[in-house]
Design a protein around this motif. Structure first.
Motif, mmCIF file in Angstrom:
data_model
loop_
_atom_site.group_PDB
_atom_site.id
_atom_site.type_symbol
_atom_site.label_atom_id
_atom_site.label_comp_id
_atom_site.label_asym_id
_atom_site.label_seq_id
_atom_site.Cartn_x
_atom_site.Cartn_y
_atom_site.Cartn_z
ATOM 1 N N ILE A 158 4.235 10.439 -7.775
ATOM 2 C CA ILE A 158 5.348 10.569 -8.372
ATOM 3 C C ILE A 158 4.200 10.943 -9.321
ATOM 4 O O ILE A 158 4.824 12.106 -10.265
ATOM 5 N N ASP A 159 2.921 9.862 -9.663
ATOM 6 C CA ASP A 159 2.402 10.713 -11.134
ATOM 7 C C ASP A 159 1.392 11.433 -11.017
ATOM 8 O O ASP A 159 1.493 12.570 -12.192
ATOM 9 N N ASN A 160 0.533 12.136 -9.477
ATOM 10 C CA ASN A 160 0.057 13.367 -9.091
ATOM 11 C C ASN A 160 0.433 13.692 -8.457
ATOM 12 O O ASN A 160 -0.210 13.322 -6.750
ATOM 13 N N GLU A 176 0.375 -1.683 -0.116
ATOM 14 C CA GLU A 176 -0.230 0.189 0.088
ATOM 15 C C GLU A 176 0.688 1.206 0.378
ATOM 16 O O GLU A 176 0.232 2.222 -1.042
ATOM 17 N N ASP A 228 13.728 9.632 -0.196
ATOM 18 C CA ASP A 228 13.348 10.751 -1.148
ATOM 19 C C ASP A 228 12.899 11.456 -0.957
ATOM 20 O O ASP A 228 13.307 12.759 -2.355
ATOM 21 N N TYR A 270 3.988 1.752 -1.061
ATOM 22 C CA TYR A 270 4.826 1.288 -2.651
ATOM 23 C C TYR A 270 3.543 1.846 -3.785
ATOM 24 O O TYR A 270 4.169 2.617 -4.215
ATOM 25 N N GLU A 271 2.133 1.918 -3.126
ATOM 26 C CA GLU A 271 1.532 2.174 -4.571
ATOM 27 C C GLU A 271 0.577 3.282 -4.202
ATOM 28 O O GLU A 271 0.922 4.361 -4.808
ATOM 29 N N ARG A 272 1.253 4.416 -2.822
ATOM 30 C CA ARG A 272 1.367 5.526 -2.513
ATOM 31 C C ARG A 272 1.748 6.293 -3.113
ATOM 32 O O ARG A 272 2.044 7.787 -3.728
ATOM 33 N N ARG A 273 3.449 5.576 -2.985
ATOM 34 C CA ARG A 273 4.562 6.073 -3.804
ATOM 35 C C ARG A 273 4.284 7.085 -4.827
ATOM 36 O O ARG A 273 4.716 7.914 -5.760
ATOM 37 N N LEU A 274 4.127 5.052 -5.468
ATOM 38 C CA LEU A 274 3.602 5.489 -7.159
ATOM 39 C C LEU A 274 3.006 6.734 -7.268
ATOM 40 O O LEU A 274 2.656 7.339 -8.282
ATOM 41 N N ALA A 275 1.966 6.507 -6.616
ATOM 42 C CA ALA A 275 0.234 7.920 -7.048
ATOM 43 C C ALA A 275 0.978 8.996 -7.015
ATOM 44 O O ALA A 275 0.452 10.153 -7.513
#
Length: 201
Positions: free
Chosen positions: A71-73, A62, A96, A64-69
């Motif tokens: 980066i995208d938005n 979860e 980071d 990791y998914e938040r971090r990817l989100a």
């Protein structure tokens, strides 16, 4: 195969030439076979590796998914950060985010100030970036203003030169009643040129 002009095209060849060679069923079967081959290859690789790959216990899908989100938005990241700060203010930023904030900052961050409760007040990187953006925007506006003033001056000078040329052209085109050119304007032009040459030398 090229036909010679002597023999006519048969009806069978004419009908077959109009038919499409694309077979939808064959294409679907091919894509299914490719997918099955990929799946089998993956299963073989999984079986071969066995228990060699161990997932880190600290791995949180979860997070990791938040971090990817994030980066995208970036807007979602800011909202999530605000909600997180409301829940728990003592949690630190991840590494980071810290490195990105430190790289974006030109000068050193000021010393952390103490709040009324005695806790350390975190340095607001967003506010610092906003202030920096305001300064850059003001500089750009000043440069734009200077550029527009210079452009207006250049345009006025070019317009004056254009009007002067047009006036001179009109004078040179003047003719007498008999169709002869008016010489006084031409003589005046020659005198002006000679005076300009003398002043220059």
């Amino acid at each position: 195969m090229k036909r010679d002009g002597r023999s006519a095209l048969s009806i069978g060849r004419f009908i077959n030439a109009r038919k499409s060679t694309y077979d939808k069923r064959a294409r679907i079967k091919q894509s299914r076979d490719e997918a099955a081959a990929k799946k089998a290859k993956y299963e073989r690789l999984q079986k071969k590796l066995g228990e060699k790959i161990e997932r880190d216990e600290g791995f949180d899908p979860e997070a990791y998914e938040r971090r990817l989100a994030a980066i995208d938005n970036p807007d979602l990241a800011r909202e999530a950060k605000g909600a997180k700060r409301g829940d728990d203010e003592d949690e630190d930023l991840d590494e980071d985010a810290k490195t990105r904030a430190a790289a974006a900052e030109d000068d050193e961050a000021p010393e952390e100030q103490l709040t009324v409760k005695g806790k350390k007040k975190k340095f607001d990187y967003l506010k610092k970036a906003w202030e920096k953006g305001q300064v850059e925007r003001a500089e750009r506006e000043a440069q734009r203003k200077v550029f527009l003033e210079e452009k207006a001056a250049r345009d006025a000078e070019l317009k004056a030169q254009r009007v002067k040329r047009q006036d001179k052209k009109q004078l040179m085109r003047k003719k007498t009643k008999r169709g002869q050119p008016v010489m006084k304007h031409r003589v005046q032009s020659i005198l002006d040129k000679l005076q300009a040459e003398q002043m220059g030398s």
